[in-house]
Design a protein around this motif. Structure first.
Motif, short mmCIF file in Angstrom:
data_model
loop_
_atom_site.label_atom_id
_atom_site.label_comp_id
_atom_site.label_asym_id
_atom_site.label_seq_id
_atom_site.Cartn_x
_atom_site.Cartn_y
_atom_site.Cartn_z
N ASP A 1 -4.00 1.97 4.12
CA ASP A 1 -4.04 1.72 5.56
C ASP A 1 -5.05 0.61 5.83
OD1 ASP A 1 -3.31 3.10 8.40
OD2 ASP A 1 -5.35 2.30 8.42
N VAL B 1 -8.45 1.74 3.88
CA VAL B 1 -8.60 3.16 3.55
C VAL B 1 -7.45 3.58 2.64
CG1 VAL B 1 -8.75 5.52 4.45
CG2 VAL B 1 -9.69 3.62 5.79
N THR C 1 -6.16 7.17 0.07
CA THR C 1 -6.39 8.61 -0.10
C THR C 1 -5.81 9.08 -1.42
OG1 THR C 1 -6.37 8.99 2.29
CG2 THR C 1 -5.91 10.89 0.88
N ARG D 1 -11.09 10.41 0.14
CA ARG D 1 -10.80 9.20 0.91
C ARG D 1 -11.67 8.06 0.37
NH1 ARG D 1 -6.63 11.50 3.95
NH2 ARG D 1 -7.42 13.03 5.42
N ARG E 1 -7.69 9.99 12.15
CA ARG E 1 -6.55 9.67 11.29
C ARG E 1 -6.78 10.10 9.85
NH1 ARG E 1 -4.95 3.58 11.91
NH2 ARG E 1 -3.42 4.31 10.39
N PHE E 2 -8.03 10.07 9.42
CA PHE E 2 -8.38 10.40 8.04
C PHE E 2 -9.53 11.40 8.05
CE2 PHE E 2 -6.72 6.05 8.15
CZ PHE E 2 -5.64 6.17 7.28
N CYS F 1 -12.43 14.00 7.36
CA CYS F 1 -13.33 14.23 6.23
C CYS F 1 -14.24 15.40 6.57
CB CYS F 1 -14.18 12.99 5.94
SG CYS F 1 -13.26 11.53 5.41
#
Length: 396
Positions: A53, A62, A64, A131, A155-156, A158
């Protein structure tokens, strides 16, 4: 997880890591301009098999790894260079005049990229996610804050975040982190003094803004020495004074600029309040207008207790307890990973880069990242991912 030994893996790939680092060093880009850098990172990550991304924070990247289930740790590296003319004469020196990786972000990216490559070649766990966060604009432009405002953690998600910085002056390969403030808050200020200018031969017909500015710069130093609790700490630095362009004219305007550093909200509030009081006093004493523009930019970098212990455990697993410190004094320098630590628990750790001889200081035109710590830094990212996920699973 049954995985290939990370240190052995990275030692075998050392030449590749050095090549990546040198290529990044040749092509430095300033804050929010890291387009080539983002392309380089994204191309590598995609070649490892990641979906990438792009665009958070403008040029952030980013990726994952993991199952998408269970706990999630975020690992962050900074991307930007500094507006410095390199003076190393290295074969891989910057090819862009006035731009240089003088803080080691080229090495930071390389180490995290190497960890991503390593994980891509391992079996994915049934639960647990990592991530890889490559962040733009650390050097004074709060790229971390920009990524967060763009929705990084929405969005991500953690559960914890970890950062790392090479640290010249600390023994090569040693680690240091502490619970609480690791690095200071960073605020900036501009003070504008205005009044009646005059001929330098007839100063009584006007107001001397340069004399007033000199008094002001001196009085600002009384804040730390006489207003801050001696058991607390702060720094007030005037770094610019601009005024006048003739030999024989007292200018009608002078501007001072600088920065302040502190670890606690109480010290920060006091510094700003006292600066305002001193400005008003100088204005009255000299019969001029003094306007203070004080901006709070970076908060202190504050490590949470559990995640700091997790980081120290990961470092001890790599280099032994004798090379890991939890008591090294905090630094008055600043770091925008602080914004991520305000949102999530985590730890920012220093990795020793060795001697500073020959001008090998951060932000120096003679600085060069120590390639001898590339494989160790990459192995640390693997260990912190393992330890971090393990700690989160145990807490659950």
């Amino acid at each position: 997880m049954t995985e290939t030994n990370a240190k052995t893996y990275f030692d075998a790939h050392r030449d590749e890591l050095v090549d990546w680092r040198h290529e990044l060093h040749r092509n430095p880009e300033l804050a929010f301009e890291e387009h080539w850098t983002a392309d380089f990172l994204a191309d590598k990550l995609q070649s490892f098999g990641y979906e990438v991304d792009r665009g958070l924070g403008g040029t952030g990247v980013v990726a994952t790894w993991g199952s998408g289930n269970g706990p999630v740790v975020g690992l962050r590296a900074d991307m930007d260079a500094l507006p410095i003319d390199e003076q190393t004469n290295l074969a891989y020196a910057s090819t862009k005049p006035g731009k240089m990786h003088a803080c080691g972000h080229d090495g930071h990216m390389t180490m995290l990229l190497a960890a991503a490559k390593y994980f891509a070649e391992q079996a994915r766990p049934e639960d647990g996610t990592v991530r890889f966060i490559f962040q733009p604009a650390e050097e004074g432009y709060a790229g971390a804050d920009r990524m967060i405002r763009d929705g990084l953690f929405e969005r991500f998600p953690c559960d914890a975040v970890y950062g790392l910085h090479n640290w010249p002056g600390l023994e090569t390969g040693a680690f240091a982190a502490r619970v609480g403030p690791q690095m200071a808050a960073y605020d900036i200020f501009e003070i504008k003094l205005t009044g009646q200018g005059a001929h330098a031969a007839m100063p009584h017909l006007g107001r001397d803004m340069l004399l007033a500015a000199s008094h002001l710069a001196t009085q600002l130093q009384s804040i730390v020495s006489r207003s801050i609790d001696p058991q607390d700490t702060a720094v007030v630095s005037v770094t610019q004074i601009h005024g006048g362009d003739a030999w024989n004219v007292l200018p009608p305007e002078v501007v001072l600029r600088g920065c302040t550093r502190h670890f606690t909200p109480q010290a920060q509030d006091l510094v700003e309040a006292r600066m305002g009081e001193i400005c008003r006093g100088v204005a009255t004493a000299f019969g001029i207008e003094v306007a203070l523009d004080y901006r709070r930019t970076y908060p202190p970098t504050v490590n949470s207790a559990e995640e700091t212990e997790t980081s120290l455990e990961a470092a001890r697993a790599l280099v032994g307890a004798e090379h890991v410190s939890d008591t090294l004094p905090a630094s008055m320098a600043s770091e925008d990973f602080a914004f991520m630590l305000k949102e999530k628990p985590g730890c920012y750790i220093w990795l020793g880069a060795g001697s500073t001889e020959g001008g090998k200081l951060l932000h120096s035109p003679s600085y060069d990242f120590n390639d001898d710590i590339l494989t160790l830094g990459a192995a640390y990212w693997v260990e912190i991912a393992r330890h971090g996920l393990g700690a989160l699973k145990s807490a659950a």
